[in-house]
Design an enzyme around this catalytic site. Structure first.
Site, PDB file in Angstrom:
ATOM      1  N   ALA A 258     -47.594  96.702 -17.954  1.00 45.25           N
ATOM      2  CA  ALA A 258     -48.945  96.290 -18.321  1.00 45.25           C
ATOM      3  C   ALA A 258     -49.912  96.388 -17.142  1.00 45.25           C
ATOM      4  O   ALA A 258     -49.544  96.170 -15.988  1.00 45.25           O
ATOM      5  CB  ALA A 258     -48.923  94.855 -18.852  1.00 45.25           C
TER       6      ALA A 258
ATOM      7  N   ALA B 280     -46.039  93.444 -14.879  1.00 44.97           N
ATOM      8  CA  ALA B 280     -47.273  93.998 -14.327  1.00 44.97           C
ATOM      9  C   ALA B 280     -47.023  95.320 -13.624  1.00 44.97           C
ATOM     10  O   ALA B 280     -46.141  95.444 -12.782  1.00 44.97           O
ATOM     11  CB  ALA B 280     -47.897  93.011 -13.337  1.00 44.97           C
ATOM     12  N   CYS B 281     -47.860  96.324 -13.953  1.00 43.61           N
ATOM     13  CA  CYS B 281     -47.705  97.652 -13.375  1.00 43.61           C
ATOM     14  C   CYS B 281     -47.897  97.641 -11.861  1.00 43.61           C
ATOM     15  O   CYS B 281     -47.107  98.242 -11.124  1.00 43.61           O
ATOM     16  CB  CYS B 281     -48.707  98.613 -14.019  1.00 43.61           C
ATOM     17  SG  CYS B 281     -48.627 100.301 -13.405  1.00 43.61           S
ATOM     18  N   PHE B 282     -48.940  96.956 -11.369  1.00 49.06           N
ATOM     19  CA  PHE B 282     -49.234  96.992  -9.943  1.00 49.06           C
ATOM     20  C   PHE B 282     -48.287  96.113  -9.125  1.00 49.06           C
ATOM     21  O   PHE B 282     -48.434  96.021  -7.911  1.00 49.06           O
ATOM     22  CB  PHE B 282     -50.695  96.602  -9.690  1.00 49.06           C
ATOM     23  CG  PHE B 282     -51.620  97.786  -9.623  1.00 49.06           C
ATOM     24  CD1 PHE B 282     -52.178  98.192  -8.421  1.00 49.06           C
ATOM     25  CD2 PHE B 282     -51.926  98.516 -10.761  1.00 49.06           C
ATOM     26  CE1 PHE B 282     -53.026  99.291  -8.348  1.00 49.06           C
ATOM     27  CE2 PHE B 282     -52.769  99.614 -10.715  1.00 49.06           C
ATOM     28  CZ  PHE B 282     -53.314 100.006  -9.505  1.00 49.06           C
TER      29      PHE B 282
END
Length: 273
Positions: free
Chosen positions: A81, A146-148
């Protein structure tokens, strides 16, 4: 001489953004005359994009999204996400037989990352680097929704903090790579939309995300306008990919396909605006 197309968009709805990227990929798959296309765009409202195979109910708090008026959409690419707010998003679509993109997923990531560095040079950011291997957040125990929260191959860092995250999808005929250049972000809002095993995991993941991510505003020490970032990446990326560039919009067929994909996605997307 190589031929290229550039599509310049303003800030759009999340569903439309993803529908257009997928429409370009599908068109490239079936059209042998498709010209490699760079598209730069933004987001009208805060929108959570979910990776292609990411489990929504297990990792995303949809009730919280509704409360905070955050839309959510499914990406045509993988990964985890990402909350899109103040950012420039790029997408590159082209045939996998193109000489610059025929070396496979990692080689294509590397080629496009070099072009992204040129965009940062146009913004007078000269200390950016291309990550050459996964470095954090990649084990099952460290995995975050979370993607980052992870740093992957060929993503862009500044002062060892992630600034540009990307995802790619390849088919037998075509590829789509798109990614986010963070102008500003709200880590606390983002993390409030995710589901974690326990409170300790939430706190640890949030602290790690804040420590390992940066934004253009933070680097510059002041607010950077979306239009300035878009112009810089247009100049840098088109200069890096040598050849004849044409600025053009979607074809009628691409627009029709994007509208069809958008209508289909409305049965699962969480538009609240």
């Amino acid at each position: 001489m190589n031929r290229w197309r550039y599509i310049e968009d303003d800030k759009q709805d999340g569903g439309w953004n993803m529908a257009v990227d997928e429409a370009l990929l599908r068109t490239c798959e079936r059209d042998a005359s498709f010209v490699p296309t760079l598209r730069l765009y933004g987001w009208k409202r805060p929108t959570l994009s979910i990776g292609y195979s990411q489990p929504v109910e297990a990792e995303i708090d949809l009730e919280r999204c509704r409360e905070k008026k955050v839309d959510w959409v499914r990406r045509p690419t993988g990964g985890r996400a990402l909350l899109h707010m103040e950012e420039l998003t790029y997408s590159m679509v082209g045939p996998v037989t193109h000489p610059l993109f025929s070396g496979g997923l990692k080689a294509t990531f590397s080629v496009i990352s070099q072009a992204l560095l040129q965009g940062l040079v146009e913004l007078n950011i000269g200390d950016a680097h291309i990550n050459r291997e996964k470095q954090y957040g990649t084990t099952r125990q460290e995995r975050s929704p979370a993607c980052f929260a992870s740093l992957n191959h060929c993503e862009i860092t500044v002062r060892e903090r992630k600034l540009i995250g990307s995802a790619q999808r390849r088919t037998q005929q075509a590829f789509l790579q798109h990614g986010s250049v963070l102008i500003a972000t709200d880590h606390d809002l983002f993390h409030s939309l995710l589901i974690y095993r326990d409170g300790v995991a939430v706190n640890e993941s949030l602290a790690k995300l804040k420590a390992s991510t940066t934004t253009l505003n933070e680097i510059a020490g002041s607010a950077v306008a979306f239009e300035a970032v878009r112009d810089a990446f247009h100049m840098g990326m088109t200069a890096h990919f040598d050849g004849a560039w044409t600025t053009a919009g979607l074809t009628a067929a691409e627009r029709d396909l994007a509208e069809h994909l958008l209508e289909r996605s409305r049965t699962i997307a969480g538009t609240v605006g």
